[in-house]
Motif scaffolding. Structure first.
Motif, PDB file in Angstrom:
ATOM      1  N   ASP A  15       0.843  -1.194   0.000  1.00  0.00           N
ATOM      2  CA  ASP A  15       0.000   0.000   0.000  1.00  0.00           C
ATOM      3  C   ASP A  15       0.881   1.248   0.000  1.00  0.00           C
ATOM      4  OD1 ASP A  15       0.778   0.617   2.668  1.00  0.00           O
ATOM      5  OD2 ASP A  15      -0.834  -0.615   3.472  1.00  0.00           O
ATOM      6  N   ARG A  16       0.293   2.377  -0.284  1.00  0.00           N
ATOM      7  CA  ARG A  16       1.053   3.630  -0.394  1.00  0.00           C
ATOM      8  C   ARG A  16       1.824   3.963   0.869  1.00  0.00           C
ATOM      9  NH1 ARG A  16      -2.675   7.937  -3.727  1.00  0.00           N
ATOM     10  NH2 ARG A  16      -2.469   6.864  -5.721  1.00  0.00           N
ATOM     11  N   SER A  17       1.246   3.689   1.997  1.00  0.00           N
ATOM     12  CA  SER A  17       1.905   3.982   3.271  1.00  0.00           C
ATOM     13  C   SER A  17       3.201   3.188   3.415  1.00  0.00           C
ATOM     14  CB  SER A  17       0.956   3.671   4.432  1.00  0.00           C
ATOM     15  OG  SER A  17       1.622   3.808   5.663  1.00  0.00           O
TER      16      SER A  17
ATOM     17  N   THR B  48       7.045   4.608   3.533  1.00  0.00           N
ATOM     18  CA  THR B  48       7.939   4.255   4.634  1.00  0.00           C
ATOM     19  C   THR B  48       9.233   3.640   4.123  1.00  0.00           C
ATOM     20  OG1 THR B  48       6.086   3.901   6.145  1.00  0.00           O
ATOM     21  CG2 THR B  48       8.173   2.841   6.722  1.00  0.00           C
ATOM     22  N   LEU B  49       9.127   2.728   3.174  1.00  0.00           N
ATOM     23  CA  LEU B  49      10.312   2.084   2.616  1.00  0.00           C
ATOM     24  C   LEU B  49      11.226   3.094   1.931  1.00  0.00           C
ATOM     25  CD1 LEU B  49       8.650  -1.125   1.179  1.00  0.00           C
ATOM     26  CD2 LEU B  49      10.301  -1.040   3.050  1.00  0.00           C
ATOM     27  N   LEU B  50      10.642   4.000   1.157  1.00  0.00           N
ATOM     28  CA  LEU B  50      11.444   5.013   0.461  1.00  0.00           C
ATOM     29  C   LEU B  50      12.094   5.982   1.443  1.00  0.00           C
ATOM     30  CD1 LEU B  50       9.180   5.733  -2.624  1.00  0.00           C
ATOM     31  CD2 LEU B  50      11.374   4.509  -2.588  1.00  0.00           C
ATOM     32  N   GLU B  51      11.369   6.380   2.467  1.00  0.00           N
ATOM     33  CA  GLU B  51      11.946   7.273   3.485  1.00  0.00           C
ATOM     34  C   GLU B  51      13.102   6.589   4.208  1.00  0.00           C
ATOM     35  OE1 GLU B  51       8.663   8.397   5.981  1.00  0.00           O
ATOM     36  OE2 GLU B  51       7.850   9.789   4.490  1.00  0.00           O
ATOM     37  N   ASN B  52      12.917   5.319   4.553  1.00  0.00           N
ATOM     38  CA  ASN B  52      13.981   4.574   5.237  1.00  0.00           C
ATOM     39  C   ASN B  52      15.197   4.409   4.329  1.00  0.00           C
ATOM     40  OD1 ASN B  52      12.357   4.363   7.473  1.00  0.00           O
ATOM     41  ND2 ASN B  52      11.801   2.226   7.124  1.00  0.00           N
ATOM     42  N   ALA B  53      14.964   4.129   3.066  1.00  0.00           N
ATOM     43  CA  ALA B  53      16.064   3.976   2.117  1.00  0.00           C
ATOM     44  C   ALA B  53      16.837   5.282   1.982  1.00  0.00           C
ATOM     45  CB  ALA B  53      15.537   3.520   0.763  1.00  0.00           C
TER      46      ALA B  53
ATOM     47  N   LEU C 211      18.954   5.819   5.115  1.00  0.00           N
ATOM     48  CA  LEU C 211      20.097   4.912   5.164  1.00  0.00           C
ATOM     49  C   LEU C 211      21.117   5.177   4.054  1.00  0.00           C
ATOM     50  CD1 LEU C 211      18.171   1.652   6.017  1.00  0.00           C
ATOM     51  CD2 LEU C 211      19.730   2.897   7.523  1.00  0.00           C
ATOM     52  N   GLY C 212      20.804   6.097   3.158  1.00  0.00           N
ATOM     53  CA  GLY C 212      21.755   6.478   2.126  1.00  0.00           C
ATOM     54  C   GLY C 212      21.735   5.624   0.872  1.00  0.00           C
ATOM     55  N   PHE C 213      20.672   4.873   0.652  1.00  0.00           N
ATOM     56  CA  PHE C 213      20.563   4.092  -0.565  1.00  0.00           C
ATOM     57  C   PHE C 213      20.497   5.053  -1.758  1.00  0.00           C
ATOM     58  CE2 PHE C 213      19.624   0.831   2.379  1.00  0.00           C
ATOM     59  CZ  PHE C 213      19.749  -0.379   1.730  1.00  0.00           C
ATOM     60  N   ILE C 214      21.179   4.699  -2.832  1.00  0.00           N
ATOM     61  CA  ILE C 214      21.223   5.553  -4.012  1.00  0.00           C
ATOM     62  C   ILE C 214      20.074   5.230  -4.958  1.00  0.00           C
ATOM     63  CG2 ILE C 214      22.579   6.179  -6.055  1.00  0.00           C
ATOM     64  CD1 ILE C 214      25.070   5.590  -4.321  1.00  0.00           C
ATOM     65  N   ASP C 215      19.977   3.997  -5.392  1.00  0.00           N
ATOM     66  CA  ASP C 215      18.924   3.584  -6.318  1.00  0.00           C
ATOM     67  C   ASP C 215      17.787   2.954  -5.534  1.00  0.00           C
ATOM     68  OD1 ASP C 215      20.392   4.347  -8.592  1.00  0.00           O
ATOM     69  OD2 ASP C 215      21.491   2.448  -8.556  1.00  0.00           O
ATOM     70  N   LYS C 216      16.618   3.520  -5.687  1.00  0.00           N
ATOM     71  CA  LYS C 216      15.452   3.007  -4.978  1.00  0.00           C
ATOM     72  C   LYS C 216      14.331   2.810  -5.982  1.00  0.00           C
ATOM     73  CE  LYS C 216      16.043   6.783  -2.706  1.00  0.00           C
ATOM     74  NZ  LYS C 216      17.407   7.155  -3.011  1.00  0.00           N
ATOM     75  N   VAL C 217      13.937   1.554  -6.185  1.00  0.00           N
ATOM     76  CA  VAL C 217      12.858   1.247  -7.123  1.00  0.00           C
ATOM     77  C   VAL C 217      11.884   0.321  -6.420  1.00  0.00           C
ATOM     78  CG1 VAL C 217      12.256   0.215  -9.322  1.00  0.00           C
ATOM     79  CG2 VAL C 217      14.392   1.501  -9.106  1.00  0.00           C
ATOM     80  N   ILE C 218      10.644   0.703  -6.398  1.00  0.00           N
ATOM     81  CA  ILE C 218       9.592  -0.161  -5.863  1.00  0.00           C
ATOM     82  C   ILE C 218       8.558  -0.304  -6.970  1.00  0.00           C
ATOM     83  CG2 ILE C 218       7.799  -0.452  -4.127  1.00  0.00           C
ATOM     84  CD1 ILE C 218       9.551   1.136  -2.200  1.00  0.00           C
ATOM     85  N   LYS C 219       8.358  -1.533  -7.403  1.00  0.00           N
ATOM     86  CA  LYS C 219       7.406  -1.803  -8.500  1.00  0.00           C
ATOM     87  C   LYS C 219       6.170  -2.464  -7.976  1.00  0.00           C
ATOM     88  CE  LYS C 219      11.110  -2.428 -11.797  1.00  0.00           C
ATOM     89  NZ  LYS C 219      11.710  -3.308 -12.755  1.00  0.00           N
TER      90      LYS C 219
END
Length: 57
Positions: free
Chosen positions: A35-37, A41-46, A49-57
């Motif tokens: 879900d959007r929430s 949350t996952l994108l904010e955490n990434a 934590l300094g993740f560069i590439d973030k893709v959620i499909k």
């Protein structure tokens, strides 16, 4: 992760002139999707934590 750092990374970083890069890739399958929430949350955490590439499909 701690075991990798202790057994491999620390062994390499003590070598004169060494440069070590650690890359982490996470693949996950969620049968019913996210879900959007949860995506937010996952994108904010990434980001935190300094993740560069973030893709959620």
């Amino acid at each position: 992760m701690r075991q990798i750092v202790e057994a491999i990374i620390e062994q390499l970083t003590v070598l004169p002139g060494s440069e070590v890069t650690l890359k982490l890739e996470i693949d996950a399958e969620v049968p019913h999707g996210l879900d959007r929430s949860k995506v937010r949350t996952l994108l904010e955490n990434a980001n935190t934590l300094g993740f560069i590439d973030k893709v959620i499909k």
